[in-house]
Every structure is written in C-alpha cells, then in structure tokens.
Design a protein around this motif. Structure first.
Motif, mmCIF file in Angstrom:
data_model
loop_
_atom_site.group_PDB
_atom_site.id
_atom_site.type_symbol
_atom_site.label_atom_id
_atom_site.label_comp_id
_atom_site.label_asym_id
_atom_site.label_seq_id
_atom_site.Cartn_x
_atom_site.Cartn_y
_atom_site.Cartn_z
ATOM 1 N N ARG A 20 3.678 46.762 98.822
ATOM 2 C CA ARG A 20 2.350 46.272 98.455
ATOM 3 C C ARG A 20 1.383 47.452 98.503
ATOM 4 O O ARG A 20 1.439 48.260 99.424
ATOM 5 N N LYS A 21 0.506 47.512 97.520
ATOM 6 C CA LYS A 21 -0.506 48.567 97.499
ATOM 7 C C LYS A 21 -1.350 48.470 98.765
ATOM 8 O O LYS A 21 -1.821 47.395 99.126
ATOM 9 N N GLU A 23 -0.273 49.188 101.933
ATOM 10 C CA GLU A 23 0.448 48.954 103.183
ATOM 11 C C GLU A 23 0.922 50.249 103.836
ATOM 12 O O GLU A 23 1.363 50.245 104.972
ATOM 13 N N GLU A 26 3.829 53.669 100.333
ATOM 14 C CA GLU A 26 4.305 52.895 99.195
ATOM 15 C C GLU A 26 5.224 53.681 98.272
ATOM 16 O O GLU A 26 6.197 53.135 97.748
ATOM 17 N N SER A 55 6.801 46.174 91.882
ATOM 18 C CA SER A 55 5.538 46.148 92.628
ATOM 19 C C SER A 55 4.277 46.271 91.786
ATOM 20 O O SER A 55 3.179 46.343 92.327
ATOM 21 N N PHE A 59 1.652 42.809 93.617
ATOM 22 C CA PHE A 59 1.589 43.794 94.703
ATOM 23 C C PHE A 59 0.641 44.944 94.384
ATOM 24 O O PHE A 59 0.333 45.759 95.245
ATOM 25 N N GLY A 60 0.184 45.053 93.130
ATOM 26 C CA GLY A 60 -0.885 45.965 92.773
ATOM 27 C C GLY A 60 -0.570 47.442 92.682
ATOM 28 O O GLY A 60 -1.478 48.273 92.646
ATOM 29 N N PHE A 61 0.703 47.806 92.643
ATOM 30 C CA PHE A 61 1.051 49.228 92.564
ATOM 31 C C PHE A 61 0.747 49.737 91.159
ATOM 32 O O PHE A 61 1.081 49.073 90.173
#
Length: 108
Positions: A20-21, A23, A26, A55, A59-61
């Motif tokens: 997750r962006k 955390e 990454e 992701s 998850f915003g990657f």
C-alpha cells in the motif's frame, strides 16, 4: 501462494500481496512480490505467467514506478535459469499499456 483458478481460463492463480502506498518500503515489497510470483511459477513447472500492475489500484502505488520495478525484476529474473517462456502484463486501459510499453522499450 498458488491455487487452482476456479472458472478462469488460466489453470492456476498465484496470489501476491502488493504494498500500500505510504506503508513504507513499498518499492522493495513490490519487487519481492514480483520475484516471488516468478519463483512460484517456476517451482510449479509453469511455462507462462500473467501479471496485473500490482498495487496500482486501490493501494495507490504510482503506475510509472510500478512498471519500472516489475519490468526490471522480471527482466533480471529471466536472465537466470528458468522454465518460463512467456510473461504477460495484463493491464487496464491504454494509459497503463503505454506506461509499461515505454518502460519495456528501455530494455531494448
């Protein structure tokens, strides 16, 4: 982890937990998820594998960084001993395709 695919056209599904962006660490987690999936495919005698842009959804990657990491990890892995003969990136939309296509051109 590898499981049967249920009603999908593929025979198996390899489950990989993407980061997750925000955390932490990454990029390394994404690289490891990619490499682990490739290893699981090899360990199970698979000849091909398909990847989403791990992701990059909820998850915003960032897709640009995802493409760099996944393509680099995959190319590094394929330089070693492997039974894989085909790696496909299954992408959602023209924009995602363009990002991965551009990243792949850097390896040529």
């Amino acid at each position: 982890m590898i499981t049967t695919s249920g009603n999908l056209k593929a025979r198996y599904v390899i489950h990989a937990a993407g980061p997750r962006k925000g955390e932490g660490d990454e990029e390394e987690k994404l690289r490891n998820a990619t490499l682990s999936s490739l290893r699981v495919a090899d360990e199970n005698g698979l000849k091909s594998i398909g990847f989403p842009a791990i992701s990059t959804g909820v998850f915003g990657f960032p897709i640009e960084r995802c493409a760099e990491i996944m393509l680099s990890a995959t190319m590094d892995y394929l330089q070693g001993e492997t039974g894989l003969v085909r790696v496909v990136f299954c992408l959602y939309g023209v924009e995602a395709f363009g990002v991965f296509e551009g990243g792949l051109k850097e390896f040529q």
